[in-house]
Design a protein around this motif. Structure first.
Motif, short mmCIF file in Angstrom:
data_model
loop_
_atom_site.label_atom_id
_atom_site.label_comp_id
_atom_site.label_asym_id
_atom_site.label_seq_id
_atom_site.Cartn_x
_atom_site.Cartn_y
_atom_site.Cartn_z
N TRP A 8 0.81 -1.22 0.00
CA TRP A 8 0.00 0.00 0.00
C TRP A 8 0.85 1.28 0.00
O TRP A 8 0.32 2.38 -0.08
CB TRP A 8 -0.92 0.00 1.22
N GLN A 64 3.56 1.81 -2.16
CA GLN A 64 4.40 1.89 -3.36
C GLN A 64 4.45 3.29 -3.96
O GLN A 64 5.44 3.66 -4.59
CB GLN A 64 3.92 0.88 -4.40
N GLN A 65 3.42 4.08 -3.79
CA GLN A 65 3.41 5.44 -4.34
C GLN A 65 3.70 6.49 -3.26
O GLN A 65 3.55 7.69 -3.52
CB GLN A 65 2.04 5.73 -4.98
N ASP A 66 4.11 6.04 -2.09
CA ASP A 66 4.33 6.96 -0.98
C ASP A 66 5.76 7.48 -0.99
O ASP A 66 6.73 6.72 -1.03
CB ASP A 66 4.05 6.25 0.35
N ASP A 67 5.93 8.80 -0.93
CA ASP A 67 7.24 9.42 -1.04
C ASP A 67 8.15 9.08 0.15
O ASP A 67 9.37 8.91 -0.03
CB ASP A 67 7.11 10.94 -1.15
N TYR A 88 8.09 6.35 2.12
CA TYR A 88 8.53 4.96 1.99
C TYR A 88 9.61 4.83 0.92
O TYR A 88 10.65 4.19 1.14
CB TYR A 88 7.35 4.06 1.66
N GLN A 89 9.39 5.45 -0.23
CA GLN A 89 10.35 5.33 -1.33
C GLN A 89 11.69 5.96 -0.97
O GLN A 89 12.75 5.43 -1.34
CB GLN A 89 9.77 6.00 -2.60
#
Length: 299
Positions: free
Chosen positions: A114, A116-119, A121-122
């Motif tokens: 959930w 993958q598009q979170d800045d 986390y990345q």
């Protein structure tokens, strides 16, 4: 303090697929003080698991959250949370293996689907990958260790070993002291600036129920009923559960108080236990304890 059989909120997962690499079955403990080569991440993990009475735990959350088992270890950082600040400190220390007690990616299972598009986390994922840092969560295994590594760490830091009641999460002080004095001692010895409580600061306390971390309201309340303490000192609560139970108990006439230490403050001593373990079994490996600090502040 030995295990009491009380269920912990975050002891075993529900059996869902976990993020990271699965921990392999325990291998016999090696005495690395007589070896010249640098151990790998997997060898350190397996050495710790080999000392846990239960051995490998099925469906554990204690998996690699980043990095590889085959990475040769240049240094180890132990901590409660592998925050971005802790990762940066590990980089400065030239340590490429972080042993953390709690999740790295903001949920118990470290499920990242959930995110993958979170800045955030990345960024964190890229930072770990760039510097080749492995992160292993040591939660279930350190609690299954004998003695429980977190409880022992807290007990040692408080200096309460001689007051421990055998096979119970209870300490009986040699003489009662006011709740205000107990709170002052907890703050000083655990390095807590401020904490929350329910009760009368003049209440005399002798029997202390100590539940570090997040047991959950049901387990905390059941433990109060079982052990009948003067005060329960816990890591964290849901405010509508244990705090309200203690408030009602006091209104009923019970001499019962609650002290909320905070999750990090109540379990960070387990990371110090890990430093001592590493120095004993891997004396040639540089090992550092890095406190993650507290995420919350009081205004």
């Amino acid at each position: 303090m030995k295990s009491t059989g009380i269920s912990r909120r975050m002891f075993l997962s529900s059996g869902a697929v976990l993020a990271g690499s699965a921990v392999l079955a325990a291998s016999p403990l090696k005495n690395w003080s007589f070896r010249e080569e640098t151990p790998s991440v997997g060898e350190i993990i397996d050495a710790f698991i080999a000392q846990v009475p239960s051995g490998a735990i099925p469906h554990t959350v204690d998996t690699l959250k980043a990095g590889s088992r085959d990475t040769k270890v240049t240094g180890v950082v132990t901590t409660m949370f592998a925050t971005i600040e802790v990762v940066r400190k590990a980089i400065d220390l030239k340590a490429n293996f972080i042993i953390a007690h709690e999740p790295t990616f903001y949920n118990h299972l470290d499920d990242v689907a959930w995110l993958q598009q979170d800045d955030v986390y990345q960024y964190k994922k890229a930072l770990l990958e760039k510097h080749g840092i492995a992160v292993w969560r040591n939660h279930d295994y350190i609690h299954a260790h004998h003695p429980d590594g977190v409880n022992k760490g807290v007990e040692d830091m408080l200096g309460w070993r001689q007051w421990a009641v055998k096979d119970q999460p209870v300490y009986e002080l040699p003489a009662p002291q006011p709740l205000s004095g107990l709170i002052a001692e907890l703050k000083k010895k655990l390095g807590i600036a401020s904490l929350r409580y329910v009760g009368d600061l003049q209440q005399r306390c002798r029997k202390i129920l100590l539940l570090p971390g997040a047991y959950g309201g049901k387990a905390q309340i059941e433990a109060i009923g079982k052990y009948k303490p003067d005060v329960i000192c816990c890591g964290e609560i849901a405010e509508w559960e244990t705090a309200e139970y203690v408030r009602d108990a006091r209104a009923k006439g019970d001499q019962l108080s609650l002290v909320v230490l905070g999750h990090i403050a109540s379990e960070e001593p387990g990371s110090i236990f890990m430093i001592d373990w590493l120095k004993q079994h891997f004396p040639k490996v540089k090992a550092f304890h890095v406190h993650p600090g507290n995420s919350l502040s009081f205004a």
